[in-house]
Design a protein around this motif. Structure first.
Motif: not given
Length: 363
Positions: A245-249, A253-255
Motif C-alpha cells: 500500500k505505502e511503497l509499491y504505489q 526508488r520506493m518500489r
C-alpha cells in the motif's frame, strides 16, 4: 562507596556464573554484539532470552547477560566460541541468534551453524543506505541541510535548523530529518521573509521530501509492528500488505525498497521452525545494555572495561521488576573478591590508566 561497589560486583559475578538459576527455558535465543571502547578495546556481550516473543519489545528484565568478554578485536572464530560457551553455561542449544549485519557477527554465527535473525532496524537501515547513499538528489538535499546548519547556527534563525545528522550509522536515524522536512514544507507559509529566504531550498526538494517522509513513516511502522509483536506469519503478512500500500504505489526508488524489504521478511519468516512460533527480531535491547554500562562506568575513558561491568548481569535481574527477588546475602556469602580478581585477569585487558602513569612517570 568502595564497599557498595564490591557488593555490586560480587552480586553481578554470582548472577553471571549461575545462569541456570535465572534462565529456566529449553527454548533459548541469543543476542550478540560488540562495542568499541577507549584504547581499541572491544566489549563483546552475549544476551540470553526465551526464544518466544514476550508480546512487547524486549526489556532489560527479559534478558540475561551470559557473556562478557574483552579483546582488541574479534573474529568469526572468537564470536562462535563465545556462543558455544554460552550454550555450555545454560546447558542446552541456542534456537536462533539475533545480530546486526556486521560481517564478523555474520561469519561467527554461520561458523557455529546457528540460525541467524537479522535485526530489523539495522537491516532496514542498510536498505536505506543502499538506496540513497549514492543518490544525487538525496546527497544534494543533505548537503543543503548541512550548509544551513553550519551557516546559521549562531544566528536568530537557529531555532528552525534541522536536527543533527549522525556521522556513524546515519541511515539508522533519519526519521527526525524526515519529520523536520515535512513540517517545514507544510508550515513554510508561516515563516518570515528572512526565514523563507534561508530555507528556500525546501520547495526545490518538495517532491523528494514527500517521498522521503513516506519512506521513513513506512519504515517506522514496520519496525513498530515487528518489535511489539515479533516475527510471525501474521506480522509478516501485515507488513507485506502495508508495503504494498505505502511503497509499491510510489516511484522507482520506493518500489526497489519495497522489493528488498519484502524479500528480507520472507527470508526471516522461512527460518521459523513452525508456523505457530513468534520469534524476536530486534537487537535494540543490547544497544540499550551497552548504553547502560557507558552511563555507569568511570568518566575517565582510559579506565576502559573494568570489573564493574559485572554490574550488568545484576542489573537485568533487578531492573524495574518488583516481582523478582534477589538473595544478596547468599551472593555476598558465596563470592569472594579473589574470584573477581581472577575473572578480571582472564577476561579483561590491562588498565590504560596504570599504563599511562607508568609510561609518563618522571625518573
Amino acid at each position: 562507596r568502595n564497599s557498595i561497589e564490591n557488593w555490586v560486583k560480587k552480586s553481578g559475578y554470582y548472577v553471571y556464573h549461575s545462569p541456570s538459576e535465572f534462565l529456566q527455558t529449553d527454548n533459548l535465543a541469543a543476542i550478540v554484539d560488540e562495542s568499541m571502547m577507549m584504547g581499541s578495546e572491544k566489549l563483546l556481550i552475549t544476551l540470553g532470552t526465551p526464544a518466544s516473543h514476550p508480546g512487547h519489545p524486549l526489556l532489560h528484565s527479559d534478558v540475561h547477560v551470559l557473556g562478557l568478554h574483552v579483546a582488541s578485536s574479534w573474529n568469526s572464530r572468537g564470536v562462535c566460541d563465545k556462543l558455544k560457551e554460552m550454550e555450555g553455561k545454560v546447558g542446552h542449544a541456542i534456537e536462533y541468534v539475533i545480530s546486526d549485519n556486521a560481517s564478523v557477527m555474520n561469519s561467527g554465527i554461520r561458523l557455529g551453524s546457528y540460525t541467524q535473525i537479522r535485526d530489523i532496524s539495522h537491516t532496514l537501515g542498510m536498505f536505506l543506505e543502499r538506496l540513497y547513499k549514492k543518490d544525487d538528489e538525496f546527497n544534494s538535499y543533505m548537503k543543503s541541510l548541512a550548509n544551513a546548519k553550519f551557516r546559521d547556527v549562531m544566528k536568530p534563525i537557529a531555532y528552525l535548523l534541522p536536527p543533527k545528522l549522525r556521522t556513524i550509522a546515519r541511515f539508522l536515524n533519519l526519521s527526525d530529518v524526515a519529520k523536520w522536512s515535512s513540517n517545514m514544507l507544510e508550515n513554510f507559509h508561516k515563516l518570515t521573509d528572512k526565514e523563507k529566504d534561508t530555507f528556500s531550498f525546501i520547495h526545490t526538494y518538495a517532491s523528494f521530501i514527500d517521498e522521503f517522509s513516506s519512506v521513513m513513516s513506512c519504515v517506522k511502522s514496520l519496525e513498530q509492528e515487528l518489535k511489539h509483536k515479533g516475527l510471525s506469519g501474521d506480522t509478516v503478512l501485515f507488513c507485506r500488505k502495508y508495503i504494498l500500500k505505502e511503497l509499491y504505489q510510489g516511484n522507482g526508488r520506493m518500489r526497489k525498497l519495497a522489493e528488498n524489504i519484502s524479500l528480507y521478511l520472507m527470508q526471516e519468516h522461512a527460518k521459523l521452525l513452525n508456523k505457530e512460533l513468534t520469534w524476536n527480531i530486534s537487537s535494540d535491547i543490547i544497544e540499550s545494555i551497552f548504553g547502560t554500562y557507558k552511563q555507569k562506568r568511570s568518566p575517565n575513558l582510559l579506565n576502559g572495561v573494568t570489573p564493574f561491568v559485572l554490574y550488568l548481569p545484576l542489573h537485568t535481574q533487578i531492573h524495574e521488576d518488583k516481582r523478582r527477588t534477589f538473595d544478596f546475602k547468599r551472593a555476598l556469602e558465596k563470592i569472594y573478591m579473589a574470584d573477581i580478581e581472577q575473572w578480571k585477569k582472564i577476561n579483561l585487558t590491562d588498565n590504560l590508566v596504570y599504563k599511562r602513569i607508568k609510561t609518563l612517570k618522571r625518573a
